[in-house]
Design a protein around this motif. Structure first.
Motif, PDB file in Angstrom:
ATOM      1  N   GLU A 245      48.896 -21.625 -81.627  1.00 35.83           N
ATOM      2  CA  GLU A 245      47.480 -21.963 -81.817  1.00 35.83           C
ATOM      3  C   GLU A 245      46.573 -21.201 -80.853  1.00 35.83           C
ATOM      4  OE1 GLU A 245      46.112 -23.524 -84.192  1.00 35.83           O
ATOM      5  OE2 GLU A 245      47.773 -24.598 -85.126  1.00 35.83           O
ATOM      6  N   GLN A 246      46.998 -21.071 -79.589  1.00 36.18           N
ATOM      7  CA  GLN A 246      46.141 -20.311 -78.662  1.00 36.18           C
ATOM      8  C   GLN A 246      46.123 -18.835 -79.039  1.00 36.18           C
ATOM      9  OE1 GLN A 246      47.015 -17.928 -76.188  1.00 36.18           O
ATOM     10  NE2 GLN A 246      49.197 -17.981 -76.653  1.00 36.18           N
ATOM     11  N   ALA A 247      47.237 -18.341 -79.600  1.00 31.21           N
ATOM     12  CA  ALA A 247      47.269 -16.957 -80.077  1.00 31.21           C
ATOM     13  C   ALA A 247      46.310 -16.772 -81.253  1.00 31.21           C
ATOM     14  CB  ALA A 247      48.693 -16.576 -80.485  1.00 31.21           C
ATOM     15  N   ALA A 248      46.269 -17.757 -82.150  1.00 32.05           N
ATOM     16  CA  ALA A 248      45.357 -17.683 -83.294  1.00 32.05           C
ATOM     17  C   ALA A 248      43.898 -17.676 -82.831  1.00 32.05           C
ATOM     18  CB  ALA A 248      45.603 -18.856 -84.242  1.00 32.05           C
ATOM     19  N   SER A 249      43.617 -18.439 -81.773  1.00 32.08           N
ATOM     20  CA  SER A 249      42.262 -18.451 -81.228  1.00 32.08           C
ATOM     21  C   SER A 249      41.903 -17.096 -80.612  1.00 32.08           C
ATOM     22  CB  SER A 249      42.116 -19.569 -80.183  1.00 32.08           C
ATOM     23  OG  SER A 249      42.287 -20.834 -80.784  1.00 32.08           O
ATOM     24  N   SER A 250      42.868 -16.449 -79.950  1.00 35.05           N
ATOM     25  CA  SER A 250      42.644 -15.096 -79.419  1.00 35.05           C
ATOM     26  C   SER A 250      42.386 -14.112 -80.556  1.00 35.05           C
ATOM     27  CB  SER A 250      43.863 -14.634 -78.610  1.00 35.05           C
ATOM     28  OG  SER A 250      44.046 -15.414 -77.456  1.00 35.05           O
ATOM     29  N   PHE A 251      43.221 -14.173 -81.586  1.00 31.06           N
ATOM     30  CA  PHE A 251      43.089 -13.308 -82.762  1.00 31.06           C
ATOM     31  C   PHE A 251      41.690 -13.453 -83.365  1.00 31.06           C
ATOM     32  CE2 PHE A 251      43.675 -12.056 -87.182  1.00 31.06           C
ATOM     33  CZ  PHE A 251      44.623 -11.042 -87.141  1.00 31.06           C
ATOM     34  N   GLU A 252      41.217 -14.695 -83.427  1.00 30.83           N
ATOM     35  CA  GLU A 252      39.887 -14.955 -83.996  1.00 30.83           C
ATOM     36  C   GLU A 252      38.784 -14.367 -83.107  1.00 30.83           C
ATOM     37  OE1 GLU A 252      37.462 -18.726 -85.924  1.00 30.83           O
ATOM     38  OE2 GLU A 252      39.022 -19.126 -84.454  1.00 30.83           O
ATOM     39  N   LEU A 253      38.932 -14.487 -81.782  1.00 30.45           N
ATOM     40  CA  LEU A 253      37.944 -13.899 -80.867  1.00 30.45           C
ATOM     41  C   LEU A 253      37.889 -12.377 -81.031  1.00 30.45           C
ATOM     42  CD1 LEU A 253      38.641 -15.925 -77.589  1.00 30.45           C
ATOM     43  CD2 LEU A 253      36.507 -15.930 -78.904  1.00 30.45           C
ATOM     44  N   TRP A 254      39.039 -11.747 -81.231  1.00 33.25           N
ATOM     45  CA  TRP A 254      39.102 -10.285 -81.344  1.00 33.25           C
ATOM     46  C   TRP A 254      38.622  -9.772 -82.700  1.00 33.25           C
ATOM     47  CZ3 TRP A 254      44.870 -10.551 -79.577  1.00 33.25           C
ATOM     48  CH2 TRP A 254      44.925 -10.701 -78.178  1.00 33.25           C
ATOM     49  N   LEU A 255      39.051 -10.465 -83.778  1.00 29.88           N
ATOM     50  CA  LEU A 255      38.914  -9.894 -85.114  1.00 29.88           C
ATOM     51  C   LEU A 255      38.023 -10.705 -86.061  1.00 29.88           C
ATOM     52  CD1 LEU A 255      42.649  -8.864 -85.348  1.00 29.88           C
ATOM     53  CD2 LEU A 255      40.726  -7.290 -85.203  1.00 29.88           C
ATOM     54  N   GLY A 256      37.549 -11.862 -85.591  1.00 30.33           N
ATOM     55  CA  GLY A 256      36.575 -12.600 -86.378  1.00 30.33           C
ATOM     56  C   GLY A 256      37.125 -13.403 -87.533  1.00 30.33           C
ATOM     57  N   GLN A 257      38.447 -13.534 -87.636  1.00 34.50           N
ATOM     58  CA  GLN A 257      39.020 -14.417 -88.662  1.00 34.50           C
ATOM     59  C   GLN A 257      40.190 -15.183 -88.074  1.00 34.50           C
ATOM     60  OE1 GLN A 257      41.078 -12.447 -91.988  1.00 34.50           O
ATOM     61  NE2 GLN A 257      40.780 -10.482 -90.989  1.00 34.50           N
ATOM     62  N   ARG A 258      40.304 -16.450 -88.483  1.00 34.31           N
ATOM     63  CA  ARG A 258      41.375 -17.296 -87.934  1.00 34.31           C
ATOM     64  C   ARG A 258      42.569 -17.289 -88.890  1.00 34.31           C
ATOM     65  NH1 ARG A 258      41.783 -20.630 -83.776  1.00 34.31           N
ATOM     66  NH2 ARG A 258      43.700 -21.855 -83.738  1.00 34.31           N
ATOM     67  N   PRO A 259      43.736 -16.862 -88.392  1.00 36.19           N
ATOM     68  CA  PRO A 259      44.919 -16.829 -89.259  1.00 36.19           C
ATOM     69  C   PRO A 259      45.519 -18.219 -89.459  1.00 36.19           C
ATOM     70  CG  PRO A 259      45.489 -16.092 -87.053  1.00 36.19           C
ATOM     71  CD  PRO A 259      44.004 -16.348 -87.043  1.00 36.19           C
ATOM     72  N   GLN A 260      46.299 -18.361 -90.499  1.00 37.44           N
ATOM     73  CA  GLN A 260      47.067 -19.586 -90.729  1.00 37.44           C
ATOM     74  C   GLN A 260      48.203 -19.656 -89.700  1.00 37.44           C
ATOM     75  OE1 GLN A 260      46.496 -22.078 -93.153  1.00 37.44           O
ATOM     76  NE2 GLN A 260      44.549 -20.974 -93.308  1.00 37.44           N
ATOM     77  N   THR A 261      48.379 -20.817 -89.086  1.00 38.58           N
ATOM     78  CA  THR A 261      49.393 -20.941 -88.038  1.00 38.58           C
ATOM     79  C   THR A 261      50.695 -21.572 -88.525  1.00 38.58           C
ATOM     80  OG1 THR A 261      48.337 -23.018 -87.362  1.00 38.58           O
ATOM     81  CG2 THR A 261      47.730 -21.015 -86.153  1.00 38.58           C
ATOM     82  N   ALA A 262      50.621 -22.418 -89.539  1.00 34.66           N
ATOM     83  CA  ALA A 262      51.826 -23.151 -89.975  1.00 34.66           C
ATOM     84  C   ALA A 262      52.974 -22.233 -90.374  1.00 34.66           C
ATOM     85  CB  ALA A 262      51.476 -24.110 -91.114  1.00 34.66           C
ATOM     86  N   PRO A 263      52.742 -21.153 -91.176  1.00 25.98           N
ATOM     87  CA  PRO A 263      53.855 -20.293 -91.562  1.00 25.98           C
ATOM     88  C   PRO A 263      54.475 -19.567 -90.363  1.00 25.98           C
ATOM     89  CG  PRO A 263      51.870 -19.761 -92.851  1.00 25.98           C
ATOM     90  CD  PRO A 263      51.487 -20.733 -91.793  1.00 25.98           C
ATOM     91  N   VAL A 264      53.638 -19.195 -89.383  1.00 28.14           N
ATOM     92  CA  VAL A 264      54.140 -18.471 -88.206  1.00 28.14           C
ATOM     93  C   VAL A 264      54.988 -19.414 -87.357  1.00 28.14           C
ATOM     94  CG1 VAL A 264      53.476 -17.220 -86.120  1.00 28.14           C
ATOM     95  CG2 VAL A 264      52.183 -16.911 -88.245  1.00 28.14           C
ATOM     96  N   LEU A 265      54.507 -20.643 -87.169  1.00 23.26           N
ATOM     97  CA  LEU A 265      55.272 -21.625 -86.381  1.00 23.26           C
ATOM     98  C   LEU A 265      56.599 -21.934 -87.060  1.00 23.26           C
ATOM     99  CD1 LEU A 265      55.541 -23.543 -84.014  1.00 23.26           C
ATOM    100  CD2 LEU A 265      54.180 -25.222 -85.297  1.00 23.26           C
ATOM    101  N   ALA A 266      56.571 -22.094 -88.381  1.00 27.21           N
ATOM    102  CA  ALA A 266      57.806 -22.367 -89.112  1.00 27.21           C
ATOM    103  C   ALA A 266      58.795 -21.213 -88.953  1.00 27.21           C
ATOM    104  CB  ALA A 266      57.501 -22.599 -90.587  1.00 27.21           C
ATOM    105  N   GLY A 267      58.300 -19.990 -88.976  1.00 29.39           N
ATOM    106  CA  GLY A 267      59.164 -18.820 -88.797  1.00 29.39           C
ATOM    107  C   GLY A 267      59.796 -18.780 -87.423  1.00 29.39           C
ATOM    108  N   LEU A 268      59.024 -19.135 -86.395  1.00 24.86           N
ATOM    109  CA  LEU A 268      59.552 -19.139 -85.021  1.00 24.86           C
ATOM    110  C   LEU A 268      60.594 -20.243 -84.827  1.00 24.86           C
ATOM    111  CD1 LEU A 268      56.270 -18.574 -82.982  1.00 24.86           C
ATOM    112  CD2 LEU A 268      58.137 -16.940 -83.294  1.00 24.86           C
ATOM    113  N   ARG A 269      60.381 -21.381 -85.462  1.00 22.17           N
ATOM    114  CA  ARG A 269      61.345 -22.469 -85.374  1.00 22.17           C
ATOM    115  C   ARG A 269      62.674 -22.077 -85.997  1.00 22.17           C
ATOM    116  NH1 ARG A 269      59.879 -25.631 -81.392  1.00 22.17           N
ATOM    117  NH2 ARG A 269      57.930 -26.749 -81.701  1.00 22.17           N
TER     118      ARG A 269
END
Length: 269
Positions: A245-269
């Motif tokens: 989630e904090q990575a998604a917030s960084s991504f949004e600050l840099w690029l102006g769009q917030r990515p979906q986090t659920a698929p990324v978290l599921a992949g890491l698990r």
């Protein structure tokens, strides 16, 4: 057209999941970027930040042990990063870096995902270092009934209570002085788990149905998780979701769009 470059800086940093996370975000958002992990020694930090800016990096994530030191090297910092005295996200400007802190936002988003309520609850933060400083402001704003920050020695918690008094009341404690208290939510912000350790705590700290959350994840979260289960915690969670989630917030600050986090978290698990 050149591809935007980003990185996570720290020491050590080779274990970081950030490159994988941001690669997935970029793919899901249809954005092309480069993201790498760069190890930097503390004594090289100022010089390397200038070099990375000169090389055209568009943004940096900052991890241990640089979060506090980076804050002093920014040309400007956000209000929440200034309050925390710690920076975990750098945004390129024409002349330097702007610092921000997405840790607290990331934590609250993950707690909401897990159904861990802060409003009206008795909350304990273990540890009074940089990790704790990044989350105290947002936790106070979430309206806990009580927020206690605990450390082995009394000085750091007392400093934090003073630092955040304009945001809300923060009660400083040593670990031993917690005896007789009971909490609905316990958040481990110590780094003890990275050495396989757990702070010495009095028994009986968990109220009935208490929920425990570690800012660390993986092997580093196991000592706290083992302690929480022995104390009969109703919920025991690690910080992998906060990382995403904090990575998604960084991504949004840099690029102006917030990515979906659920698929990324599921992949890491």
């Amino acid at each position: 057209m050149s591809v935007a470059r980003f990185a996570v800086i720290g020491q050590p940093v080779s274990h970081s999941k950030s490159p994988r996370i941001h690669a997935q975000f970029a793919q899901d958002c249809g954005v092309e970027l480069q993201y790498q992990a760069i190890e930097i020694e503390p004594r090289q930090l100022a010089d390397r930040l200038r070099e990375l800016h000169a090389q055209g990096y568009a943004g940096l994530n900052v991890t241990l042990p640089h979060k506090a030191a980076v804050a002093a090297l920014c040309e400007s910092v956000s209000e929440r990063a200034q309050l925390a005295g710690a920076v975990n996200c750098l945004i390129r400007t024409d002349t330097g870096w702007r610092g921000d802190n997405t840790d607290g936002e990331g934590l609250l988003r993950d707690l909401a995902r897990l159904g861990i309520e802060i409003n009206g609850q008795r909350v304990l933060i273990l540890g009074a270092g940089g990790a704790a400083r990044g989350i105290i402001g947002p936790l106070l704003e979430a309206g806990p009934k009580l927020l206690v920050v605990s450390n082995r020695n009394p000085w750091k918690p007392e400093d934090l209570a003073e630092r955040f008094k304009a945001v809300g009341p923060l009660v400083p404690r040593t670990h031993l002085a917690l005896k007789g208290d009971a909490f609905d939510v316990v958040i481990n912000a110590t780094s003890a788990g990275h050495s396989g350790d757990m702070p010495r705590l009095p028994p009986g700290l968990l109220a009935a149905g208490a929920k425990c959350y570690d800012l660390s994840y993986g092997i580093a979260s196991e000592p706290f998780a083992n302690w929480a289960r022995k104390q009969s915690a109703a919920v025991v969670e690690d910080g992998l979701g906060m990382l995403v989630e904090q990575a998604a917030s960084s991504f949004e600050l840099w690029l102006g769009q917030r990515p979906q986090t659920a698929p990324v978290l599921a992949g890491l698990r």
